[in-house]
Design a protein around this motif. Structure first.
Motif, PDB file in Angstrom:
ATOM      1  N   PRO A  83       5.134  11.634   1.367  1.00 19.19           N
ATOM      2  CA  PRO A  83       6.266  10.815   1.821  1.00 19.19           C
ATOM      3  C   PRO A  83       5.872   9.807   2.899  1.00 19.19           C
ATOM      4  CG  PRO A  83       6.844  13.148   1.788  1.00 19.19           C
ATOM      5  CD  PRO A  83       5.366  13.062   1.593  1.00 19.19           C
ATOM      6  N   ASP A  84       4.708  10.011   3.515  1.00 18.12           N
ATOM      7  CA  ASP A  84       4.246   9.117   4.571  1.00 18.12           C
ATOM      8  C   ASP A  84       2.884   8.539   4.191  1.00 18.12           C
ATOM      9  OD1 ASP A  84       3.803   7.773   6.923  1.00 18.12           O
ATOM     10  OD2 ASP A  84       3.255   9.557   8.077  1.00 18.12           O
ATOM     11  N   PRO A  85       2.848   7.565   3.253  1.00 15.88           N
ATOM     12  CA  PRO A  85       1.568   7.038   2.773  1.00 15.88           C
ATOM     13  C   PRO A  85       0.692   6.451   3.870  1.00 15.88           C
ATOM     14  CG  PRO A  85       3.382   6.293   1.384  1.00 15.88           C
ATOM     15  CD  PRO A  85       4.002   6.928   2.590  1.00 15.88           C
ATOM     16  N   ARG A  86       1.291   5.953   4.936  1.00 17.45           N
ATOM     17  CA  ARG A  86       0.492   5.305   5.977  1.00 17.45           C
ATOM     18  C   ARG A  86      -0.341   6.310   6.766  1.00 17.45           C
ATOM     19  NH1 ARG A  86       4.323   0.215   8.046  1.00 17.45           N
ATOM     20  NH2 ARG A  86       5.145  -0.202   5.942  1.00 17.45           N
ATOM     21  N   SER A  87      -0.055   7.567   6.603  1.00 16.35           N
ATOM     22  CA  SER A  87      -0.837   8.590   7.295  1.00 16.35           C
ATOM     23  C   SER A  87      -2.122   8.938   6.555  1.00 16.35           C
ATOM     24  CB  SER A  87      -0.002   9.865   7.470  1.00 16.35           C
ATOM     25  OG  SER A  87       0.257  10.466   6.197  1.00 16.35           O
ATOM     26  N   ILE A  88      -2.276   8.423   5.348  1.00 17.48           N
ATOM     27  CA  ILE A  88      -3.458   8.762   4.551  1.00 17.48           C
ATOM     28  C   ILE A  88      -4.671   8.011   5.099  1.00 17.48           C
ATOM     29  CG2 ILE A  88      -4.486   8.804   2.245  1.00 17.48           C
ATOM     30  CD1 ILE A  88      -1.671   8.704   1.091  1.00 17.48           C
ATOM     31  N   LYS A  89      -5.686   8.748   5.502  1.00 18.33           N
ATOM     32  CA  LYS A  89      -6.885   8.144   6.070  1.00 18.33           C
ATOM     33  C   LYS A  89      -7.656   7.364   5.005  1.00 18.33           C
ATOM     34  CE  LYS A  89      -8.509  12.074   7.641  1.00 18.33           C
ATOM     35  NZ  LYS A  89      -9.341  13.079   8.370  1.00 18.33           N
ATOM     36  N   PHE A  90      -8.476   6.448   5.483  1.00 14.17           N
ATOM     37  CA  PHE A  90      -9.263   5.619   4.571  1.00 14.17           C
ATOM     38  C   PHE A  90     -10.117   6.482   3.649  1.00 14.17           C
ATOM     39  CE2 PHE A  90     -13.194   3.207   3.662  1.00 14.17           C
ATOM     40  CZ  PHE A  90     -12.653   2.160   2.945  1.00 14.17           C
ATOM     41  N   LEU A 130       0.829  -1.208   0.000  1.00 14.39           N
ATOM     42  CA  LEU A 130       0.000   0.000   0.000  1.00 14.39           C
ATOM     43  C   LEU A 130       0.863   1.258   0.000  1.00 14.39           C
ATOM     44  CD1 LEU A 130      -2.822  -1.100   2.459  1.00 14.39           C
ATOM     45  CD2 LEU A 130      -2.953  -0.896  -0.028  1.00 14.39           C
ATOM     46  N   ASP A 131       2.021   1.207   0.662  1.00 11.39           N
ATOM     47  CA  ASP A 131       2.958   2.334   0.605  1.00 11.39           C
ATOM     48  C   ASP A 131       3.311   2.630  -0.840  1.00 11.39           C
ATOM     49  OD1 ASP A 131       2.943   2.442   3.335  1.00 11.39           O
ATOM     50  OD2 ASP A 131       4.924   1.518   3.605  1.00 11.39           O
ATOM     51  N   ASN A 132       3.536   1.560  -1.589  1.00 15.80           N
ATOM     52  CA  ASN A 132       3.912   1.724  -3.000  1.00 15.80           C
ATOM     53  C   ASN A 132       2.744   2.277  -3.812  1.00 15.80           C
ATOM     54  OD1 ASN A 132       5.959   1.294  -5.108  1.00 15.80           O
ATOM     55  ND2 ASN A 132       4.481  -0.195  -5.927  1.00 15.80           N
ATOM     56  N   ARG A 133       1.522   1.860  -3.465  1.00 11.58           N
ATOM     57  CA  ARG A 133       0.342   2.346  -4.212  1.00 11.58           C
ATOM     58  C   ARG A 133       0.163   3.845  -4.045  1.00 11.58           C
ATOM     59  NH1 ARG A 133      -4.262   0.621  -6.603  1.00 11.58           N
ATOM     60  NH2 ARG A 133      -6.102   1.948  -6.407  1.00 11.58           N
ATOM     61  N   TYR A 134       0.350   4.347  -2.805  1.00 10.18           N
ATOM     62  CA  TYR A 134       0.034   5.747  -2.508  1.00 10.18           C
ATOM     63  C   TYR A 134       1.280   6.627  -2.340  1.00 10.18           C
ATOM     64  CZ  TYR A 134      -4.591   3.753  -1.551  1.00 10.18           C
ATOM     65  OH  TYR A 134      -5.787   3.098  -1.660  1.00 10.18           O
ATOM     66  N   LYS A 135       2.447   6.136  -2.740  1.00  3.66           N
ATOM     67  CA  LYS A 135       3.695   6.855  -2.468  1.00  3.66           C
ATOM     68  C   LYS A 135       3.798   8.184  -3.192  1.00  3.66           C
ATOM     69  CE  LYS A 135       6.278   4.418  -6.107  1.00  3.66           C
ATOM     70  NZ  LYS A 135       7.365   3.443  -6.390  1.00  3.66           N
TER      71      LYS A 135
END
Length: 538
Positions: free
Chosen positions: A366-373, A357-362
Motif C-alpha cells: 500500500p506504500d510503494p514509496r517505501s520500497i527500497k531501490f 512509480l506508485d502505479n508501477r509498484y502498487k
C-alpha cells in the motif's frame, strides 16, 4: 611455409567484423585456426578458469545427503522416494549423528565448522542455520525473502565485506540481492535505474575505459540511448590521471561504471587513484551514481573497493564465477548500503514521476514509496507482477554461501594464495617464452594480460619496427595470422576500447605448458612481421 603462405590477411575482409563483440570475433578466429588439419587449438580468449574450489562443492553434496534424510522422515510410512518439508525440530542433534556416521567424508567436517562459524562469528542459531540450509538445498519452497534467504545473506555479506574492504574498517550495513551471475546484476541494475527515472534517454554515463565490452554496448541499446563519456586509464600505468577524474565534474554525467581490477588490463586501482577519485566524488559529485564491478578483486593483493571507499554512492556487482571456477553455477550479487544515493535520488523525484512509480509498484504494498531501490531491482527482475516468484534458485544460494564460508573459515588464506600463485606463474611463463622481461607492479592482478603490440614490438625490435607496424595496419590482421599459423586464439584489445594495437590473453583457462607454447608462438609470429619489415627496408 613462407611468410606469404601464412598471411591469411589477404583473403579475409576485416571490415565485416568491425562491429563484432570480441567474444563473437573469437568464434571467427577459431574457424580460421581449425581450417588447418590436425591443429591443436590454444584458446586463451575467454576468461573461464580451469581451476575450481572442490571442498565447498563436496560440502554441498554432503548437505544434500543429510537434507534428503531429513525430508524422508516426514512420510517414512509411505513408499520409498516420497518425502516432506522438514520442520527443523531436532535437526542439530540429527546432524551431529549424521556427522559421526559419516566421519572422514570430505565435506562433512566443513559443514560442522560452518555451523560453528555461523554461531560464533555471525550469531546465527544452529537450528535456524541448518534448517534454512536443508530446506534451501531441497528447493521445496519459493525464495523467501525473494531478494535472498536471511541467514545466507548474512554469510555472503560477511564474505563480501572481508574481500572488498581490505584494511579499512569493515561494515555489513548493506543489503544483497542474489542474482544469476554478475551479468544478471548488470542487466537488472540498468533496467531498474531506467524504470525509476534515475537514468533517462540522452543522459550521460561515464565509463572508465578500457572496460569489459558489455559496459560499452548496454548504454547504446535502444531502450537506454545513453551518451557515453570515456574516463580513460593511462595505458602505461593503467591508473586514472587527475585530468580524467575531473571530467566527472560535468553534472550531466549521472552514472560512473567501473571494473576494478580492470578488464582487460587486469590492474587494480592504486591507493593514490582510489583516494583521488574518492576525494573528488565526496567534494564535487556527491550525487553521482557509481556501479563497481569487482569480480577480479579477490585475485588482487590488499584489494579495496569503491564500495568501501564511497559507500553512499556505490553499488557493487560481484560474481563468484571466476574465483571459485563456477561460471556454470551463475552466482552473483548486487550490494547497496543502507544509506545510498539511489534511494535518496528516488525520493527527490518530482511528484508527477513519483505518482507514475506508485502505479508501477502498487501491487506490492500500500506504500510503494517505501520500497527500497534494491527491492525494486528484485521486483523489476520479474516484471513487478511476478515479484512473488522472484529470487535466485535456493540450491544456488546454498552453493554461494558455501563458497563464501570456504574463504571465511580459511584463516590462513590457503585457497587465495593458490589462486594467485597459479595465474601469476602463468604470467611469468608467458612473457619469459616471448623473450620479454617481466616488470614488477604491485597493482597488477594477472588474471588477464594485455599484449600491447607496439610496446612489445618496441622492446623486441625497436621504434622503427613499431612505426612500420602501425603504418602498415598490421595490428588488424595479427590475431588472424596468429590463429592460422599457430592455433592460438586471443581477443582484440580494441573490443574493450583499448587505443593501442593490443590483444588480451586470459591467464586462467589453460595449462602452464600451454602458456609456454602461446609465448613461443606469439614471438614466432612477431618475428615473421619483423622479417617482413627487414625485407621492405632492405
Amino acid at each position: 611455409m613462407s611468410i606469404q603462405d601464412t598471411n591469411v590477411s589477404e583473403t579475409i575482409d576485416f571490415t565485416k567484423f568491425a562491429d563484432l563483440s570480441p567474444f563473437e570475433l573469437k568464434d571467427k578466429l577459431i574457424e580460421v585456426a581449425q581450417s588447418v588439419p590436425d591443429r591443436i587449438l590454444l584458446d586463451a580468449g575467454r576468461g573461464n578458469p580451469n581451476f575450481l574450489a572442490t571442498l565447498p562443492r563436496k560440502a554441498f553434496l554432503r548437505l544434500g545427503d543429510f537434507a534428503l534424510e531429513e525430508s524422508e522422515r516426514s512420510y517414512s510410512y509411505l513408499n520409498q522416494g516420497f518425502g516432506g518439508i522438514p520442520d527443523g525440530v531436532g535437526v542439530v542433534e540429527r546432524f551431529d549423528t549424521f556427522a559421526k556416521d559419516n566421519q572422514g567424508k570430505e565435506g562433512v567436517e566443513f559443514l560442522q565448522k560452518a555451523i560453528s562459524y555461523a554461531k560464533d562469528r555471525l550469531g546465527i542459531d544452529k537450528q535456524v542455520f541448518l534448517n534454512e540450509f536443508v530446506n534451501a538445498f531441497l528447493a521445496c519452497n519459493y525464495p523467501v525473502p525473494s531478494r535472498m534467504l536471511t541467514n545466507i545473506e548474512k554469510v555472503v555479506k560477511q564474505y563480501i565485506g572481508e574481500e572488498m574492504y581490505g584494511d579499512l574498517p569493515m561494515s555489513t550495513d548493506f543489503d544483497l540481492f542474489a542474482t544469476e551471475g554478475g551479468t544478471a546484476s548488470m542487466t537488472y541494475t540498468f533496467a531498474t535505474m531506467a524504470h525509476n527515472g534515475l537514468l533517462k534517454k540522452g543522459d550521460k554515463v561515464a565509463l572508465i575505459t578500457p572496460i569489459f565490452t558489455p559496459y560499452l554496448e548496454i548504454p547504446e541499446l535502444a531502450e537506454y540511448e545513453l551518451e557515453i563519456v570515456e574516463i580513460r586509464l593511462d595505458e602505461t600505468t593503467w591508473q586514472l590521471p587527475q585530468s580524467e577524474i575531473e571530467k566527472l565534474a560535468d553534472p550531466e554525467i549521472k552514472l560512473l561504471c567501473v571494473v576494478n581490477p580492470a578488464n582487460p588490463a587486469s590492474v587494480k586501482f592504486s591507493d593514490d587513484t582510489l583516494n583521488r577519485l574518492t576525494d573528488f566524488v565526496n567534494t564535487q559529485r556527491k550525487d553521482l551514481f557509481i556501479i563497481t564491478d569487482d569480480v577480479y578483486g579477490t585475485f588482487a593483493d590488499n584489494f579495496v573497493s569503491l564500495f568501501a571507499k564511497l559507500p553512499y554512492n556505490t553499488l557493487c556487482v560481484y560474481s563468484f564465477s571466476k574465483y571459485f571456477g563456477a561460471t556454470g553455477w551463475r552466482l552473483g550479487t548486487i550490494g547497496i548500503h543502507h544509506e545510498n544515493v539511489f534511494d535518496d535520488a528516488m525520493r527527490a523525484l518530482p511528484e508527477a514521476h513519483q505518482l507514475q512509480l506508485d502505479n508501477r509498484y502498487k501491487t506490492l504494498t500500500p506504500d510503494p514509496r517505501s520500497i527500497k531501490f534494491i527491492d525494486r531491482i528484485v521486483a523489476d527482475s520479474r516484471a513487478v507482477a511476478l515479484n512473488h516468484t522472484a529470487g535466485l534458485a535456493l540450491p544456488q544460494q546454498v552453493q554461494m554461501a558455501l563458497f563464501s564460508l570456504n574463504c571465511l573459515m580459511d584463516l590462513e588464506d590457503n585457497y587465495k594464495a593458490s589462486c594467485k600463485r597459479i595465474i601469476r606463474e602463468r604470467y611469468v611463463t608467458l612473457y619469459k617464452n616471448m623473450g620479454v622481461e617481466v616488470e614488477e607492479n604491485i597493482d597488477r592482478v594477472d588474471y588477464y594480460t594485455l599484449l600491447e603490440l607496439d610496446t612489445l614490438g618496441g622492446k623486441l625490435y625497436g621504434d622503427a619496427f613499431v612505426q612500420w607496424f602501425k603504418e602498415s595496419g598490421k595490428g588488424k590482421d595479427f590475431l588472424f595470422r596468429l590463429a592460422y599459423k599457430t592455433g592460438v586464439i586471443l581477443l582484440p584489445g580494441k573490443g574493450f576500447d583499448v587505443v593501442h594495437p593490443s590483444v588480451r590473453v586470459s591467464l586462467a583457462n589453460l595449462t602452464h605448458h600451454e602458456y609456454e607454447l602461446i609465448g613461443r608462438e606469439t614471438r614466432s609470429v612477431l618475428d615473421d612481421y619483423f622479417a617482413e619489415f627487414q625485407a621492405e627496408i632492405a
